[in-house]
Design a protein around this motif. Structure first.
Motif, PDB file in Angstrom:
ATOM      1  N   ARG A   1      29.967  17.392  -6.841  1.00 49.78           N
ATOM      2  CA  ARG A   1      28.646  16.885  -6.489  1.00 49.78           C
ATOM      3  C   ARG A   1      28.581  16.520  -5.008  1.00 49.78           C
ATOM      4  NH1 ARG A   1      26.672  11.425  -8.947  1.00 49.78           N
ATOM      5  NH2 ARG A   1      25.172  11.786  -7.278  1.00 49.78           N
ATOM      6  N   ARG A   2      27.360  16.519  -4.487  1.00 49.64           N
ATOM      7  CA  ARG A   2      27.106  16.030  -3.142  1.00 49.64           C
ATOM      8  C   ARG A   2      26.851  14.529  -3.193  1.00 49.64           C
ATOM      9  NH1 ARG A   2      22.308  19.296  -0.467  1.00 49.64           N
ATOM     10  NH2 ARG A   2      22.802  17.800   1.215  1.00 49.64           N
ATOM     11  N   GLU A   3      27.104  13.869  -2.070  1.00 51.04           N
ATOM     12  CA  GLU A   3      26.819  12.436  -1.936  1.00 51.04           C
ATOM     13  C   GLU A   3      27.430  11.630  -3.089  1.00 51.04           C
ATOM     14  OE1 GLU A   3      25.396  11.204   0.733  1.00 51.04           O
ATOM     15  OE2 GLU A   3      24.822  13.101   1.645  1.00 51.04           O
ATOM     16  N   TYR A   4      28.733  11.805  -3.301  1.00 48.91           N
ATOM     17  CA  TYR A   4      29.428  11.048  -4.350  1.00 48.91           C
ATOM     18  C   TYR A   4      29.551   9.596  -3.903  1.00 48.91           C
ATOM     19  CZ  TYR A   4      33.001   9.543  -7.641  1.00 48.91           C
ATOM     20  OH  TYR A   4      33.692   8.861  -8.615  1.00 48.91           O
ATOM     21  N   MET A   5      28.951   8.702  -4.675  1.00 56.40           N
ATOM     22  CA  MET A   5      28.829   7.306  -4.253  1.00 56.40           C
ATOM     23  C   MET A   5      30.121   6.522  -4.490  1.00 56.40           C
ATOM     24  SD  MET A   5      27.006   5.105  -2.742  1.00 56.40           S
ATOM     25  CE  MET A   5      25.450   5.991  -2.691  1.00 56.40           C
ATOM     26  N   THR A   6      30.523   5.760  -3.477  1.00 52.57           N
ATOM     27  CA  THR A   6      31.601   4.787  -3.611  1.00 52.57           C
ATOM     28  C   THR A   6      31.008   3.404  -3.337  1.00 52.57           C
ATOM     29  OG1 THR A   6      32.310   4.674  -1.286  1.00 52.57           O
ATOM     30  CG2 THR A   6      33.128   6.535  -2.601  1.00 52.57           C
ATOM     31  N   ALA A   7      31.844   2.379  -3.436  1.00 52.57           N
ATOM     32  CA  ALA A   7      31.361   1.006  -3.221  1.00 52.57           C
ATOM     33  C   ALA A   7      30.934   0.759  -1.788  1.00 52.57           C
ATOM     34  CB  ALA A   7      32.455   0.015  -3.628  1.00 52.57           C
ATOM     35  N   ILE A   8      31.354   1.615  -0.853  1.00 52.52           N
ATOM     36  CA  ILE A   8      31.015   1.400   0.558  1.00 52.52           C
ATOM     37  C   ILE A   8      30.161   2.531   1.128  1.00 52.52           C
ATOM     38  CG2 ILE A   8      33.010  -0.049   1.049  1.00 52.52           C
ATOM     39  CD1 ILE A   8      34.381   2.412   2.268  1.00 52.52           C
ATOM     40  N   GLY A   9      29.657   3.394   0.272  1.00 52.17           N
ATOM     41  CA  GLY A   9      28.795   4.465   0.746  1.00 52.17           C
ATOM     42  C   GLY A   9      29.168   5.802   0.118  1.00 52.17           C
ATOM     43  N   PRO A  10      28.353   6.830   0.376  1.00 50.17           N
ATOM     44  CA  PRO A  10      28.575   8.126  -0.267  1.00 50.17           C
ATOM     45  C   PRO A  10      29.511   9.044   0.515  1.00 50.17           C
ATOM     46  CG  PRO A  10      26.471   8.148   0.878  1.00 50.17           C
ATOM     47  CD  PRO A  10      27.064   6.774   1.087  1.00 50.17           C
ATOM     48  N   VAL A  11      30.419   9.688  -0.214  1.00 45.23           N
ATOM     49  CA  VAL A  11      31.222  10.771   0.348  1.00 45.23           C
ATOM     50  C   VAL A  11      30.351  12.027   0.350  1.00 45.23           C
ATOM     51  CG1 VAL A  11      33.265  12.210   0.022  1.00 45.23           C
ATOM     52  CG2 VAL A  11      33.360   9.766  -0.479  1.00 45.23           C
ATOM     53  N   ASP A  12      30.389  12.785   1.438  1.00 43.12           N
ATOM     54  CA  ASP A  12      29.507  13.939   1.560  1.00 43.12           C
ATOM     55  C   ASP A  12      29.659  14.917   0.398  1.00 43.12           C
ATOM     56  OD1 ASP A  12      28.363  13.041   3.906  1.00 43.12           O
ATOM     57  OD2 ASP A  12      29.821  14.044   5.174  1.00 43.12           O
ATOM     58  N   ILE A  64      37.123  10.139  15.949  1.00 37.96           N
ATOM     59  CA  ILE A  64      37.981   9.180  15.256  1.00 37.96           C
ATOM     60  C   ILE A  64      37.202   8.371  14.220  1.00 37.96           C
ATOM     61  CG2 ILE A  64      39.257   7.019  15.605  1.00 37.96           C
ATOM     62  CD1 ILE A  64      40.479   8.246  18.097  1.00 37.96           C
ATOM     63  N   ASP A  65      35.957   7.997  14.542  1.00 37.27           N
ATOM     64  CA  ASP A  65      35.156   7.217  13.600  1.00 37.27           C
ATOM     65  C   ASP A  65      35.019   7.925  12.259  1.00 37.27           C
ATOM     66  OD1 ASP A  65      34.831   5.244  15.423  1.00 37.27           O
ATOM     67  OD2 ASP A  65      32.719   5.605  15.842  1.00 37.27           O
ATOM     68  N   GLY A  66      34.836   9.240  12.294  1.00 38.11           N
ATOM     69  CA  GLY A  66      34.694  10.000  11.049  1.00 38.11           C
ATOM     70  C   GLY A  66      35.971  10.002  10.225  1.00 38.11           C
ATOM     71  N   VAL A  67      37.123  10.057  10.897  1.00 37.97           N
ATOM     72  CA  VAL A  67      38.403   9.996  10.184  1.00 37.97           C
ATOM     73  C   VAL A  67      38.584   8.630   9.536  1.00 37.97           C
ATOM     74  CG1 VAL A  67      40.912  10.185  10.416  1.00 37.97           C
ATOM     75  CG2 VAL A  67      39.418  11.685  11.756  1.00 37.97           C
ATOM     76  N   GLU A  68      38.223   7.576  10.288  1.00 40.83           N
ATOM     77  CA  GLU A  68      38.317   6.219   9.729  1.00 40.83           C
ATOM     78  C   GLU A  68      37.404   6.079   8.507  1.00 40.83           C
ATOM     79  OE1 GLU A  68      40.411   4.051  10.497  1.00 40.83           O
ATOM     80  OE2 GLU A  68      40.932   4.150  12.626  1.00 40.83           O
ATOM     81  N   GLN A  69      36.207   6.640   8.596  1.00 38.90           N
ATOM     82  CA  GLN A  69      35.259   6.581   7.490  1.00 38.90           C
ATOM     83  C   GLN A  69      35.835   7.261   6.249  1.00 38.90           C
ATOM     84  OE1 GLN A  69      31.541   8.457   8.454  1.00 38.90           O
ATOM     85  NE2 GLN A  69      30.574   7.943   6.526  1.00 38.90           N
ATOM     86  N   LEU A  70      36.377   8.465   6.411  1.00 37.68           N
ATOM     87  CA  LEU A  70      36.954   9.186   5.284  1.00 37.68           C
ATOM     88  C   LEU A  70      38.176   8.459   4.725  1.00 37.68           C
ATOM     89  CD1 LEU A  70      37.116  11.597   3.399  1.00 37.68           C
ATOM     90  CD2 LEU A  70      38.248  12.891   5.228  1.00 37.68           C
ATOM     91  N   THR A  71      38.969   7.837   5.603  1.00 36.47           N
ATOM     92  CA  THR A  71      40.135   7.075   5.155  1.00 36.47           C
ATOM     93  C   THR A  71      39.721   5.950   4.210  1.00 36.47           C
ATOM     94  OG1 THR A  71      41.351   7.554   7.197  1.00 36.47           O
ATOM     95  CG2 THR A  71      42.084   5.653   5.912  1.00 36.47           C
ATOM     96  N   ARG A  72      38.636   5.258   4.559  1.00 38.34           N
ATOM     97  CA  ARG A  72      38.163   4.161   3.701  1.00 38.34           C
ATOM     98  C   ARG A  72      37.702   4.693   2.347  1.00 38.34           C
ATOM     99  NH1 ARG A  72      36.020   2.532   8.781  1.00 38.34           N
ATOM    100  NH2 ARG A  72      33.940   3.327   8.267  1.00 38.34           N
ATOM    101  N   TYR A  73      36.991   5.817   2.361  1.00 34.45           N
ATOM    102  CA  TYR A  73      36.562   6.414   1.098  1.00 34.45           C
ATOM    103  C   TYR A  73      37.770   6.781   0.230  1.00 34.45           C
ATOM    104  CZ  TYR A  73      31.842   7.049   3.088  1.00 34.45           C
ATOM    105  OH  TYR A  73      30.611   6.848   3.632  1.00 34.45           O
ATOM    106  N   LEU A  74      38.775   7.397   0.837  1.00 32.50           N
ATOM    107  CA  LEU A  74      39.958   7.834   0.086  1.00 32.50           C
ATOM    108  C   LEU A  74      40.715   6.655  -0.519  1.00 32.50           C
ATOM    109  CD1 LEU A  74      41.265  10.629   2.474  1.00 32.50           C
ATOM    110  CD2 LEU A  74      40.354  10.959   0.171  1.00 32.50           C
ATOM    111  N   GLU A  75      40.800   5.564   0.236  1.00 30.59           N
ATOM    112  CA  GLU A  75      41.485   4.378  -0.279  1.00 30.59           C
ATOM    113  C   GLU A  75      40.818   3.876  -1.554  1.00 30.59           C
ATOM    114  OE1 GLU A  75      41.409   1.777   3.078  1.00 30.59           O
ATOM    115  OE2 GLU A  75      43.270   2.561   3.928  1.00 30.59           O
ATOM    116  N   LEU A  76      39.485   3.867  -1.573  1.00 29.90           N
ATOM    117  CA  LEU A  76      38.757   3.424  -2.761  1.00 29.90           C
ATOM    118  C   LEU A  76      38.852   4.436  -3.896  1.00 29.90           C
ATOM    119  CD1 LEU A  76      35.507   1.902  -1.200  1.00 29.90           C
ATOM    120  CD2 LEU A  76      37.274   0.677  -2.446  1.00 29.90           C
TER     121      LEU A  76
END
Length: 219
Positions: A122-133, A154-166
């Motif tokens: 799916r697109r825009e898979y929702m996590t507790a801190i926002g949607p993964v593309d 770098i900001d985009g990598v940090e964003q994806l890192t947070r999604y992956l952790e959750l």
């Protein structure tokens, strides 16, 4: 979010050791549990930080922040000038520009761009801190979170890192791999992504648009 302005020294003990001598700094404690220390001489990157999951232990004159690997960020407080907390609520996330949004749409329609046998969950898979593309499955059926940017920094990598952790805390998804996809990926972002086990993919927007045109063309 908790914001503390204090004169402090900082010691990090883990895979690497680091020391910050006493100075006035901003301490930031976010709702996700992360703790970061900032100076007044850079746009966004902290002097030192501890990513979640971690535990903050407060005692008079000292904060100890310990992660699951046993690494410790120790903040020795000499004087606190301000200690304020704010409830920010759920952030809607970054609003993509037209090209970036269309790039996400095209990649969702052509997940094989990342590898043969890939499929879109799916697109825009929702996590507790926002949607993964994009949430995809690779050829082996493994879950993959894809963050799409026009220009990968770098900001985009940090964003994806947070999604992956959750997402990796969810037993129905874990293990979840990460893909950072962009038309252009800055060298610093690539180095950081590689260090965190995130695969970088440079995508050709014009080629993807050509796929779309071919699909819509009858003759």
């Amino acid at each position: 979010m908790r914001l503390v302005i204090a004169r402090c020294s900082v010691d990090y003990v883990g895979r690497l050791s680091a020391h910050l001598p006493p100075a006035t700094r901003l301490l930031m404690v976010k709702a996700d549990g992360s703790v970061s220390i900032h100076a007044d001489d850079r746009a966004y990157k902290p002097l030192n930080w501890m990513s979640p999951p971690c535990k903050l232990q407060e005692a008079p004159g000292v904060w100890k922040v310990v992660n699951k690997a046993g690494e410790e960020l120790r903040i020795t407080l000499e004087e606190i000038f301000q200690d304020t907390s704010y409830e920010l609520g759920v952030d809607p996330g970054l609003v993509k520009d037209g090209v970036e949004a269309h790039l996400q749409e095209l990649l969702a329609a052509h997940p094989a761009t990342f590898g043969e046998g890939w499929s879109l969950v799916r697109r825009e898979y929702m996590t507790a801190i926002g949607p993964v593309d994009l949430l995809c499955r690779d050829a082996a059926g493994g879950a993959v979170a894809v963050e799409v940017k026009r220009r990968g920094e770098i900001d985009g990598v940090e964003q994806l890192t947070r999604y992956l952790e959750l997402m990796n805390r969810d037993p129905l998804l874990a293990p979840v791999q990460g893909v950072f996809a962009a038309q252009e990926i800055k060298p610093q972002a690539r180095v950081l992504a590689t260090d965190r086990g995130i695969r970088c993919v440079v995508v050709d927007y014009d080629k993807l648009r050509g796929m779309e045109r071919n699909e819509l063309t009858l003759f």
